[in-house]
Scaffold this motif. Structure first.
Motif, PDB file in Angstrom:
ATOM      1  N   ALA A  27      31.444  10.292  15.743  1.00 30.04           N
ATOM      2  CA  ALA A  27      30.800   9.373  16.680  1.00 30.04           C
ATOM      3  C   ALA A  27      30.740   8.001  16.010  1.00 30.04           C
ATOM      4  O   ALA A  27      30.222   7.866  14.902  1.00 30.04           O
ATOM      5  N   ALA A  29      29.269   4.960  16.544  1.00 35.26           N
ATOM      6  CA  ALA A  29      28.118   4.066  16.337  1.00 35.26           C
ATOM      7  C   ALA A  29      27.402   4.373  15.022  1.00 35.26           C
ATOM      8  O   ALA A  29      27.110   3.456  14.244  1.00 35.26           O
ATOM      9  N   SER A  30      27.164   5.664  14.755  1.00 35.18           N
ATOM     10  CA  SER A  30      26.436   5.973  13.523  1.00 35.18           C
ATOM     11  C   SER A  30      27.333   5.840  12.294  1.00 35.18           C
ATOM     12  O   SER A  30      26.884   5.435  11.227  1.00 35.18           O
ATOM     13  N   LYS A  32      29.755   3.665  11.965  1.00 39.04           N
ATOM     14  CA  LYS A  32      29.833   2.220  11.717  1.00 39.04           C
ATOM     15  C   LYS A  32      28.588   1.737  10.974  1.00 39.04           C
ATOM     16  O   LYS A  32      28.666   0.954  10.039  1.00 39.04           O
ATOM     17  N   ARG A  33      27.438   2.265  11.402  1.00 36.40           N
ATOM     18  CA  ARG A  33      26.190   1.877  10.755  1.00 36.40           C
ATOM     19  C   ARG A  33      26.200   2.248   9.269  1.00 36.40           C
ATOM     20  O   ARG A  33      25.811   1.476   8.411  1.00 36.40           O
ATOM     21  N   ILE A 216      26.020  16.121  16.309  1.00 38.89           N
ATOM     22  CA  ILE A 216      25.692  14.800  16.871  1.00 38.89           C
ATOM     23  C   ILE A 216      26.508  13.684  16.221  1.00 38.89           C
ATOM     24  O   ILE A 216      26.650  12.624  16.793  1.00 38.89           O
ATOM     25  N   TYR A 217      27.053  13.953  15.031  1.00 41.79           N
ATOM     26  CA  TYR A 217      27.866  12.924  14.362  1.00 41.79           C
ATOM     27  C   TYR A 217      29.323  12.948  14.792  1.00 41.79           C
ATOM     28  O   TYR A 217      30.115  12.146  14.329  1.00 41.79           O
ATOM     29  N   LYS A 245      18.853  18.689  19.901  1.00 41.28           N
ATOM     30  CA  LYS A 245      19.460  17.813  20.900  1.00 41.28           C
ATOM     31  C   LYS A 245      20.953  18.097  21.058  1.00 41.28           C
ATOM     32  O   LYS A 245      21.683  17.303  21.646  1.00 41.28           O
TER      33      LYS A 245
ATOM     34  N   LEU B  84      21.508   5.552  19.410  1.00 46.73           N
ATOM     35  CA  LEU B  84      22.524   4.506  19.307  1.00 46.73           C
ATOM     36  C   LEU B  84      23.368   4.481  20.577  1.00 46.73           C
ATOM     37  O   LEU B  84      23.382   5.455  21.336  1.00 46.73           O
ATOM     38  N   ILE B  85      24.080   3.362  20.773  1.00 45.08           N
ATOM     39  CA  ILE B  85      24.963   3.258  21.938  1.00 45.08           C
ATOM     40  C   ILE B  85      26.400   3.075  21.473  1.00 45.08           C
ATOM     41  O   ILE B  85      26.683   2.276  20.588  1.00 45.08           O
ATOM     42  N   SER B  92      24.463   8.076  21.538  1.00 45.27           N
ATOM     43  CA  SER B  92      24.712   8.857  20.347  1.00 45.27           C
ATOM     44  C   SER B  92      23.367   9.056  19.661  1.00 45.27           C
ATOM     45  O   SER B  92      22.509   8.187  19.751  1.00 45.27           O
ATOM     46  N   LEU B  93      23.192  10.174  18.980  1.00 43.96           N
ATOM     47  CA  LEU B  93      21.964  10.381  18.218  1.00 43.96           C
ATOM     48  C   LEU B  93      22.320  10.528  16.747  1.00 43.96           C
ATOM     49  O   LEU B  93      23.434  10.929  16.417  1.00 43.96           O
ATOM     50  N   SER B 112      23.087  -1.330  17.279  1.00 42.07           N
ATOM     51  CA  SER B 112      24.268  -0.675  17.861  1.00 42.07           C
ATOM     52  C   SER B 112      24.568  -1.234  19.256  1.00 42.07           C
ATOM     53  O   SER B 112      25.720  -1.360  19.642  1.00 42.07           O
TER      54      SER B 112
END
Lengths: 270, 190
Positions: A27, A29-30, A32-33, A216-217, A245, B84-85, B92-93, B112
């Motif tokens: 995923a 977004a995470s 990238k973070r 989730i990742y 989740k 997150l988006i 996203s979580l 994000s």
């Protein structure tokens, strides 16, 4: 620190083609973070610069992989999940003379010791082997050392009590200085081994697979692949536990599992 | 009047009361999705979504991973996860480390979302007793998003809005009833 989407894509592609590390289906977004975080930490200004650093330096490459793949967890996180596991899965495990559990993506091992404690309290630890795997070798090393910061224990004790543990949580470790060491009898049937869910294959057959807060990742494509891997790795009527989740929604195997506890994300291969 | 495609709200201590003053008058057809990070305990029994649902005609739901973001909804960050988006406007979580002692963290959502929505993003920071949100607002401003802070004088806890304002990331400081009106006006200009 700014990283553009196409730069990240290019970087992940190169990382895979040159070194075989496949983060392309994570995923974004995470991921990238985490990468931005790493750039900041190392005072590196761009992905281009990062590539130059790792391209010719294996140690720097390893270090980056470890940093961006690290995951955090805790003992008895979501006590109600383990309560449900105890209620629905333990009675069946008791019927086997011997069984195998896989904690996939075990990070620094907190959930591995959680499972070991549950099995011990059910009198099943001697009959089991727990395979604890992660992509991150540094995390695995910490997991097998079984040493955790003492500050975390307060939270874990509360979780354990909410779970309804049979004893005192403190009986499972000894404290020294600012750390605790988990009792060796918990880990004598645990096998810690590297395994990369994104690229590695079936390696054994299991009565129970626990993989919480790992999916989730991943993007839908990789989630599907990993659930298929779990399906193939489970014995008939074997159990699968996911994070609170997470779901089987994005997988073609969703019809091949029965929901044992919908809320706690506990499934059985059917 | 600007046109926004997403509204983000970050709030902490005292936040629930503040949010309940802002949201009640938004109509069921409100055209912009709203995403809320309210700092919350990790116990699953808190009734944040239920309490909010009583106060609004919009559909309140906890954000699910990979869920598509749609108008008509107020999405709430789940306890004990960062929200997150993704570029394709789905959620996203993550269970990465808490940020500013918080998970969910406002910074994580804001940062994000900044690169996904750019100038069509509206972020609102409300009452709170820590500095979560400030870093995220910086990211949003660097992408030309629009930012509002609750007037600290009116906030139950000042630190969070004060920290945001002090970092020069806030376009407008408003009282809660002005924020409410601002949101209502937006729906007339989409």
């Amino acid at each position: 620190m700014e990283v553009e989407e196409h730069q990240l894509w290019g970087f992940l592609e190169k990382l895979y083609l040159n070194f075989g590390y496949d983060f392309r289906d994570y995923a974004r977004a995470s991921l990238k973070r985490r990468i931005c975080h790493y750039l900041q930490l190392k005072k590196i200004n761009s992905l281009h610069e990062l590539w130059e650093t790792i391209e010719s330096n294996e140690l720097a490459l390893e270090q980056m992989i470890q940093e961006i793949s690290v995951t955090v967890t805790e003992m008895f996180r979501d006590p109600t999940f383990f309560k449900s596991l105890n209620k629905h899965v333990i009675p069946r495990l008791k019927t086997y003379p011997f069984f195998k559990v896989w904690v996939a993506g075990c990070a620094t091992g907190e959930e591995v010791y959680t499972i070991a404690i549950i099995l011990k309290e059910a009198g099943l630890l001697e009959r089991s082997i727990i395979y604890a795997t992660d992509i991150n070798q540094h995390s695995l090393k910490r997991a097998s050392d079984g040493i955790f910061p003492i500050d975390s224990m307060k939270n874990y004790i509360a979780n354990y009590q909410q779970y309804g543990g049979l004893g005192e949580f403190s009986q499972y470790y000894s404290a020294k200085y600012n750390a605790v060491m988990m009792n060796k009898d918990l880990s004598k049937n645990i096998v810690f081994a590297p395994h990369n869910l994104a690229v590695d294959h079936v390696f054994n057959e299991f009565e129970l697979i626990i993989c919480r807060n790992v999916l989730i990742y991943f993007n839908q494509n990789l989630q599907n692949k990993v659930i298929n891997l779990f399906y193939q790795s489970l014995c008939d009527f074997g159990y699968l536990g996911l994070g609170s989740k997470e779901s089987l929604l994005f997988t073609d195997k969703r019809k091949n599992f029965v929901e044992i506890d919908r809320k706690e994300k506990l499934f059985m291969k059917s | 009047m600007k046109s926004f495609r997403i509204i983000l709200i970050g709030s902490s201590a005292g936040g629930l009361q503040a949010i309940m003053q802002i949201l009640p008058e938004l109509s069921k057809e409100y055209p912009i999705p709203i995403i809320l990070v309210q700092h919350r305990a990790k116990e699953p029994k808190d009734l944040l979504e239920e309490v909010l649902q009583h106060k609004t005609k919009l559909k309140v739901k906890q954000a699910d991973e990979k869920e598509k973001i749609l108008p008509g909804h107020i999405y709430v960050a789940p306890p004990d996860y960062h929200l997150l988006i993704e570029q394709n406007e789905t959620f996203s979580l993550s269970s990465d480390e808490p940020v500013q002692y918080s998970r969910p963290s406002i910074d994580v959502l804001f940062e994000s979302a900044a690169s996904v929505y750019g100038a069509s993003l509206l972020a609102i920071i409300l009452t709170g007793a820590n500095q979560d949100g400030t870093q995220g607002l910086k990211a949003i401003k660097s992408k030309n998003g629009y930012t509002i802070s609750q007037n600290p004088k009116e906030a139950t806890f000042q630190l969070m809005p004060e920290s945001a304002i002090a970092s020069n990331t806030i376009d407008k400081v408003l009282n809660l009833n002005e924020i409410k009106q601002f949101l209502i006006n937006l729906s007339n200009h989409v």
